[in-house]
Structures are given as structure tokens and as C-alpha cells.
Motif scaffolding. Sequence first.
Motif, PDB file in Angstrom:
ATOM      1  N   ALA A   1       0.828  -1.209   0.000  1.00 22.57           N
ATOM      2  CA  ALA A   1       0.000   0.000   0.000  1.00 22.57           C
ATOM      3  C   ALA A   1       0.859   1.255   0.000  1.00 22.57           C
TER       4      ALA A   1
ATOM      5  N   LEU B   1      -0.875   2.109  -4.449  1.00 25.31           N
ATOM      6  CA  LEU B   1      -2.059   2.963  -4.347  1.00 25.31           C
ATOM      7  C   LEU B   1      -2.398   3.612  -5.686  1.00 25.31           C
TER       8      LEU B   1
ATOM      9  N   HIS C   1      -5.942   2.737  -7.472  1.00 23.12           N
ATOM     10  CA  HIS C   1      -6.902   3.810  -7.727  1.00 23.12           C
ATOM     11  C   HIS C   1      -7.351   3.803  -9.184  1.00 23.12           C
TER      12      HIS C   1
ATOM     13  N   ILE D   1      -5.810  -4.813  -1.650  1.00 21.23           N
ATOM     14  CA  ILE D   1      -4.418  -4.492  -1.360  1.00 21.23           C
ATOM     15  C   ILE D   1      -3.978  -5.290  -0.142  1.00 21.23           C
TER      16      ILE D   1
ATOM     17  N   GLU E   1      -1.120  -5.481   2.591  1.00 19.16           N
ATOM     18  CA  GLU E   1      -0.081  -4.628   3.174  1.00 19.16           C
ATOM     19  C   GLU E   1       0.499  -5.287   4.415  1.00 19.16           C
TER      20      GLU E   1
ATOM     21  N   GLY F   1      -1.080   1.926   5.973  1.00 18.18           N
ATOM     22  CA  GLY F   1      -0.748   2.078   4.565  1.00 18.18           C
ATOM     23  C   GLY F   1       0.047   3.350   4.333  1.00 18.18           C
TER      24      GLY F   1
ATOM     25  N   LEU G   1      -3.946   8.786   1.857  1.00 20.85           N
ATOM     26  CA  LEU G   1      -4.377   7.393   1.766  1.00 20.85           C
ATOM     27  C   LEU G   1      -5.895   7.306   1.844  1.00 20.85           C
TER      28      LEU G   1
ATOM     29  N   VAL H   1      -7.499   8.387  -1.392  1.00 26.05           N
ATOM     30  CA  VAL H   1      -7.390   7.360  -2.439  1.00 26.05           C
ATOM     31  C   VAL H   1      -8.420   6.260  -2.213  1.00 26.05           C
ATOM     32  N   LEU H   2      -8.553   5.791  -0.983  1.00 27.52           N
ATOM     33  CA  LEU H   2      -9.474   4.693  -0.696  1.00 27.52           C
ATOM     34  C   LEU H   2     -10.936   5.106  -0.827  1.00 27.52           C
TER      35      LEU H   2
END
Length: 442
Positions: free
Chosen positions: A136, A141, A145, A156, A158, A163, A185, A188-189
Motif C-alpha cells: 500500500a 495505491l 486507484h 491491497i 499490506e 498504509g 491514503l 485514495v481509498l
Amino acid sequence: MSAELCRENFKDLVAPLHPNEARVAAERCLFCYDPPCVAACPTEIDIPLFIRQIANGLPVAAAKTILDANIMGAMCARVCPTENLCEGACVRESSEARAVEIGRLQRHATDALLASGRQLYRAGPPTGQRVAVVGAGPAGLSCAHALARAGHQVTIYEARPKGGGLNEYGIAAYKVTGDIAQAELAYVLAVGGITIEYGKAIGRDITLANLRVEHDAVFLGLGLGGTNGLGFGEVPAGVSDAVAFIAALRQAPDKTVLPIGRNVIVIGGGMTAIDAATQVKLLGAECVTIAYRRSKAEMPASRYEQDVAQVRGVLIRENLVPVAFESADGAVSGVTFERTRSEGDRLVPTGERVTLAADQVLTAIGQTLLASDLADSGVSFENGRIAVDSARRTSLPGVWAGGDCVAGGSDLTVAAVADGKAAAASILAALQSAAVPEHAGA
């Protein structure tokens, strides 16, 4: 060291721009027709466009221009070696010796977006295809994405409890204040379609063989879990790895409790050495010395990074290669070096030795991919890292890789993001092709 002095020492290395400062800085851009700054950016951000948007008072629109090309734009604005990339190529740099402040302008835009709470991206309609991403960090990432936006379900894996990869664990605390790595982070998630399983290390908890069976594609965005050793005998107490030191400092809720020596030697010449030495000095060490085997001009760390360290009182000594640790009662008391000289590309020892006193030594001589991570996986390697082609395909069908773990990488956040983008584009093409019936259109 007092908590107040520590906070002062670890405040922003470069302050954010206020809105009027950003407008003035943006208006210095010449908006070149064939901009060299874009060509110098590994993620090819449309720099003149986002700067024009800032000049017009549209920082969130500027952020979209940035994130369309580099989803980790907030962190890159803080840690990119802009002096070697976009700003180094700026026309203003060559004509006036003062580039447009692209990095600070990028931070101004991305900070405005994060502060606004707006989410610019959403996962696409589900395709039914599943992709595994190992790691991650910035590469993983970035890849995840792009795949989620195309509608693929991404998991993902990790190894660590958080992350962000090196953005979370490996960037100097004085360069990245606050919790920007986790904020980025979360952004992005928030696109949807991505889940993270923490505490899952490849080679220990998961295998590449199983991932290939259970997913339509796999992307390897591993970090470099191993570190190079000096290789000369027993290591006394007080000698440790600079990468681990930086990670511990980044995660420490109270930086003042970290044990710091009075006379500290950092062995190495890259960004890790600079970051470790500078932070040790900021934490109160009396004397901090970076010892590098070649000249300052040959150091992997940029001249700007060297200046950052030296302004804060770090001494850089060149042409010194370590040959032995000195110790007393089991603890390090110094390092013996041999002087060197360069003859073309060759580094030649002179036979002259010097011992520098130290009660703490940090080694920053490079990282390696742990052999156990991909043991018996069938992946081909090159110079100790994963071999990939221009599309980031590995030797195994259905497996891509990018970031620090691949051969030929530059170990930069922005380069890892670019790898993730390139791999995602290749994965999308491969999955789309696989989803089309063999006789479609016949």
C-alpha cells in the motif's frame, strides 16, 4: 530537548503559500507552449494548466488537474526533488536562476482540495474482475486507484499496520508535518472498490502463486525490506539502520523520547543519510557527521538536500570509506575510515586511515528486496530487483510490478506513482482483451 524546541525544529521545512502569495507565484509562469517542466515530471502533470488555474483563483480545479495525472500529488508536492525535476527544467530557472515555485503551488492546490472535503473520483461500474495489489505504498495505491476507477475490485495486501509505504514510514518528519500521508491514503481509498488487508506479507501470509489463482491480475508494489550491511565483523551497540531510525521517528508520538547520541556518524550519501543526519541534529545531537566514500559532487543526494543538512549544522566529510567499528564495553566509540580518491569511475583506497569518535552510528548504504518475499515465485530478477518491461510486466503472465522493487527504479515517490499508472494502463488493456469473446465482431 524540550517539547517546545522539538516542535519548533520539526515545523514545516517549506511553509505553505497563502492565497495571495500563490497568485503572485503563479503569475511568474510563462505558460510555455512546449513546457519543459511537464517533460521533466515522471507523471506528466499539466503544470502550466494547474498554475493558470491557481492564478485564476481556482485551486480545487488545479488540484483535479494534478490528481488526474498523479493521485499522490499532495505528498509529491512536499517530497519531490523538484530542483532536479520540474523546477530544474523551468525556463525561469535558466533565465533568472529562480524557477517558478511549482512544488509549493502544487501543495497549495492539493491542500485546498483536502481541506474542502470534496471527492473528485468514484469507482466505475463493476466489471466482475479482481486484482490483487501487494503493498500500500505509492506504486500500489496509484495502480489500485486507476483500476478501481475502471470498475475492477481491488484488494491491497499490506504487511505493515498502516498504509502509505515510505510516505508514512520513510519520509523525514521535518519534510512532512501532520498526518498528510494518512489523509492522502484515505482520499485514495474513498474512491470505492478498494479494500486493504493489513498485516499480510507476501512470502509469509500470502503467496504469489495463490494470488494468481484467486485474481485476474496481480501488481507487486513491494518496498525494499532489507538493508545492506557494511560487512566487517561484529556490530557493537549503538549502531543501527538509518531507515529504521527514520521510521521510528515518524511513528513516535513524542520525538523527545528517542535516544540520541552526542557524537553521531551517518554512513552514506543518499537522501536517507541526509534525512537521518538532519533529524538527529534537530533532536539535539551536538556533532553530526555524514561520511561518504566519494566526493560531495558524487553524492546521490542533491546539492539542495546537502545544503538543507549543512545549514542545520551537519558536517559532510567526503572520500571516507568505513573499514572498522571501534568499541568500548560493547558499545560503539568510533568508526575507522580509509581515505579514498576517484580515478575516473574507479574508487581507489589511499591506505591512509582516520578514526572519528562516535557514540551513535546510523548506516544508510542502500536497501534490498528481501529474497524471502518472492522465493520460488518464478519471477525473474535483474540486479537484485524484479525485472519488468516498459509496461511494468514481469516474466510471469498476469503479474506486473512497480516502485522501489523493480530494476532501474529511481526510488522516488513520483517515480513509484508513475510505475503504478503505467502498470494499471497495461493491466486494464489486458483485462479488457481477456473479457472480449474470441470471435467478437465476427
